[in-house]
Design a protein around this motif. Structure first.
Motif, short mmCIF file in Angstrom:
data_model
loop_
_atom_site.label_atom_id
_atom_site.label_comp_id
_atom_site.label_asym_id
_atom_site.label_seq_id
_atom_site.Cartn_x
_atom_site.Cartn_y
_atom_site.Cartn_z
N SER A 177 16.80 72.19 72.28
CA SER A 177 16.76 73.83 72.34
C SER A 177 16.55 74.12 70.43
O SER A 177 16.51 73.26 69.77
CB SER A 177 18.25 74.84 71.99
OG SER A 177 18.86 73.79 70.80
N ASP A 220 19.38 78.44 67.27
CA ASP A 220 19.46 78.71 68.23
C ASP A 220 21.37 78.53 69.15
O ASP A 220 21.35 77.59 70.03
CB ASP A 220 18.72 79.27 68.79
CG ASP A 220 18.52 79.63 70.18
OD1 ASP A 220 19.57 80.28 71.05
OD2 ASP A 220 17.15 80.61 70.80
N TYR A 259 16.09 69.98 78.00
CA TYR A 259 17.41 69.76 77.57
C TYR A 259 17.47 70.24 75.31
O TYR A 259 18.54 69.60 75.09
CB TYR A 259 18.55 68.97 77.50
CG TYR A 259 18.72 68.90 79.45
CD1 TYR A 259 19.55 69.88 79.96
CD2 TYR A 259 18.51 67.66 80.13
CE1 TYR A 259 20.30 69.66 81.28
CE2 TYR A 259 18.59 68.36 81.20
CZ TYR A 259 19.31 68.84 81.60
OH TYR A 259 20.16 68.86 82.82
N SER A 267 21.13 79.29 73.14
CA SER A 267 20.66 78.11 73.10
C SER A 267 21.23 76.84 74.35
O SER A 267 21.39 76.81 74.90
CB SER A 267 18.88 78.27 72.97
OG SER A 267 18.20 76.94 73.46
N LEU A 268 21.63 76.52 72.67
CA LEU A 268 22.59 75.36 72.89
C LEU A 268 23.28 75.20 74.04
O LEU A 268 23.70 74.30 74.28
CB LEU A 268 22.55 74.61 71.39
CG LEU A 268 23.29 73.25 71.22
CD1 LEU A 268 22.50 72.68 71.57
CD2 LEU A 268 23.46 73.50 69.54
N ASN A 321 22.05 75.22 77.10
CA ASN A 321 22.29 73.85 77.30
C ASN A 321 23.12 72.36 78.05
O ASN A 321 23.02 71.82 78.54
CB ASN A 321 21.04 72.63 76.44
CG ASN A 321 20.14 73.36 76.80
OD1 ASN A 321 19.32 73.64 78.16
ND2 ASN A 321 18.82 72.92 76.11
N SER A 349 22.40 68.75 66.51
CA SER A 349 22.58 70.23 66.86
C SER A 349 21.55 70.23 65.09
O SER A 349 21.64 71.16 64.58
CB SER A 349 23.42 71.39 66.29
OG SER A 349 24.85 70.63 65.34
N THR A 392 18.33 70.17 69.58
CA THR A 392 17.91 70.96 68.92
C THR A 392 16.29 70.47 68.91
O THR A 392 16.59 69.15 68.60
CB THR A 392 18.17 71.61 67.75
OG1 THR A 392 18.99 70.10 66.59
CG2 THR A 392 19.75 72.09 67.31
N ASP A 393 15.70 71.00 69.02
CA ASP A 393 13.80 70.40 69.18
C ASP A 393 13.30 70.08 67.35
O ASP A 393 12.51 71.14 67.20
CB ASP A 393 13.86 71.25 69.78
CG ASP A 393 11.89 70.76 70.46
OD1 ASP A 393 11.59 70.12 69.83
OD2 ASP A 393 10.47 71.06 70.55
#
Length: 385
Positions: free
Chosen positions: A333, A337, A331, A340-341, A344, A291, A314-315
């Motif tokens: 997010s 967020d 996968y 979104s996480l 996923n 995260s 997380t991206d």
């Protein structure tokens, strides 16, 4: 290996406190040694928490501070580094190159006059710059921003190696660094060693669990994961596998435990602390969830995939989007967020694509080591090192 092909390499870390960056430095040394080279790890100061195996460790100082006055403290550290290097080189074999793996080491290897040093840049410099500028406003913020930016541009004007292509692009195109050389080389991963260590016996939970192996620190955003976990509705336990560093880390751990209680999930969240061998935990997990707000090339994602464990992340800048590619990209997010996480996490537990060699082959340690050696030889041939 013939003597003329054997390299002597020095790797610098600030400490061997339990963490991914420190483990990567040891991975480097272990693989250099396995391939027949002479690799040494220079540790500025304690603690030494990781298992070091057969890697020669040179402790620069047993004390965090050598002097209270900061400039003198740096000078004394640089002098000790130089003395250690000269003692080792007294056998007539000079170091072929050095790799710096932490911020203090970046500065001190330069002050010690070591050459060539590859500074292995590991995290988003933009995020680091924002942290240094802080919450100042107006002209004061602009002055502080410019001062730190110029400092970074001077410090990182030599030979840089970035751990992801996205990080290289950020340093050159967004920060405006102009290093003498820059190249992206992924971190080294010894697949066979990882899998052997993952097979070592550990007292793991009897039921499936979600895992986040990371030091407890705000940048790793355990708070975001706790919120996402609470929103996901998943009943599998969540294990936070990581230690703390200093008073700030202790405060953050207290905050995270309070947050878990506030979210009504404290009974399902386990604060496991630091583990010298986290790999049985990673292999045994139903899912690894990351995260972070920023990374360089997140070790935990790659190690999880090598061990066949599904991951979500997380991206964040930088790295995750270079690891979770193709059918794994879904996968990722957005940073910060939680919904979104959470989605996923649910999706990955329900169904995850098979993890194959094509997802991980580019991270094999042998490729990394050979690339470093070839890069150093190319710079020497051009008279740049």
């Amino acid at each position: 290996m013939s003597p003329e092909n054997k390299k002597r390499v020095g790797l610098f870390v600030d400490s061997l406190m339990g963490g991914g960056a420190e483990r990567v430095a040891l991975n480097f040394a272990e693989k250099f040694i396995e391939l027949g080279h002479d690799a040494r790890v220079f540790v500025l100061h304690p603690p030494i928490e990781h298992q070091t195996g057969n890697v020669p460790i040179h402790l620069v100082s047993e004390h965090f501070k050598l002097a209270n006055w900061r400039p003198l403290n740096k000078w004394l550290y640089a002098r000790r580094i130089r003395q250690l290097v000269l003692e080792i080189e007294a056998d007539g074999k000079p170091f072929d190159f050095f790799i710096s793996n932490a911020e203090d080491s970046d500065r001190l290897t330069r002050m010690a006059g070591l050459r060539p040093v590859f500074i292995r840049y590991r995290n988003s410099l933009l995020h680091f710059l924002d942290a240094k500028v802080g919450d100042t406003r107006g002209i004061k913020r602009r002055i502080r921003h410019l001062r730190w930016l110029n400092k970074f541009r001077r410090l990182y004007s030599g030979h840089l190696v970035t751990v992801s292509q996205a990080l290289q692009d950020e340093l050159v195109n967004e920060v405006g660094l102009k290093p003498q050389s820059i190249k992206t080389i992924y971190n080294p991963f010894d697949f066979e060693l990882l899998r052997r260590r993952a097979a070592e016996p550990r007292d793991l939970p009897n039921e499936p669990y979600i895992l986040y192996p990371a030091r407890l620190t705000p940048r790793k955003r355990q708070d975001l994961l706790l919120r996402a976990y609470a929103q996901s509705g998943v009943t599998l336990p969540l294990v936070l596998l990581g230690g703390v560093s200093g008073a700030e880390g202790e405060r953050y751990e207290v905050e995270m435990k309070a947050l878990a209680d506030q979210l009504g999930i404290s009974g399902r969240v386990r604060f496991q602390g630091f583990e010298q061998n986290p790999y049985p935990w990673i292999k045994g997990a139903a899912l690894v969830a990351m995260s972070s707000d920023s990374e360089g090339l997140p070790t935990v994602l790659i190690e999880s995939l090598i061990l066949g464990t599904p991951v979500v992340s997380t991206d964040c800048p930088t790295g995750p989007s270079e690891i979770l590619t193709g059918d794994l990209a879904r996968y990722l997010s957005p940073v910060g967020d939680a919904p979104s996480l959470a989605a996923n996490i649910r999706a990955a537990l329900e169904s995850y694509p098979p993890i194959t060699e094509r997802h991980i082959e580019r991270f094999r340690a042998e490729n990394t080591i050979r690339t470093y050696i070839a890069h150093s030889e190319a710079l020497i041939a051009k008279g740049l090192a």
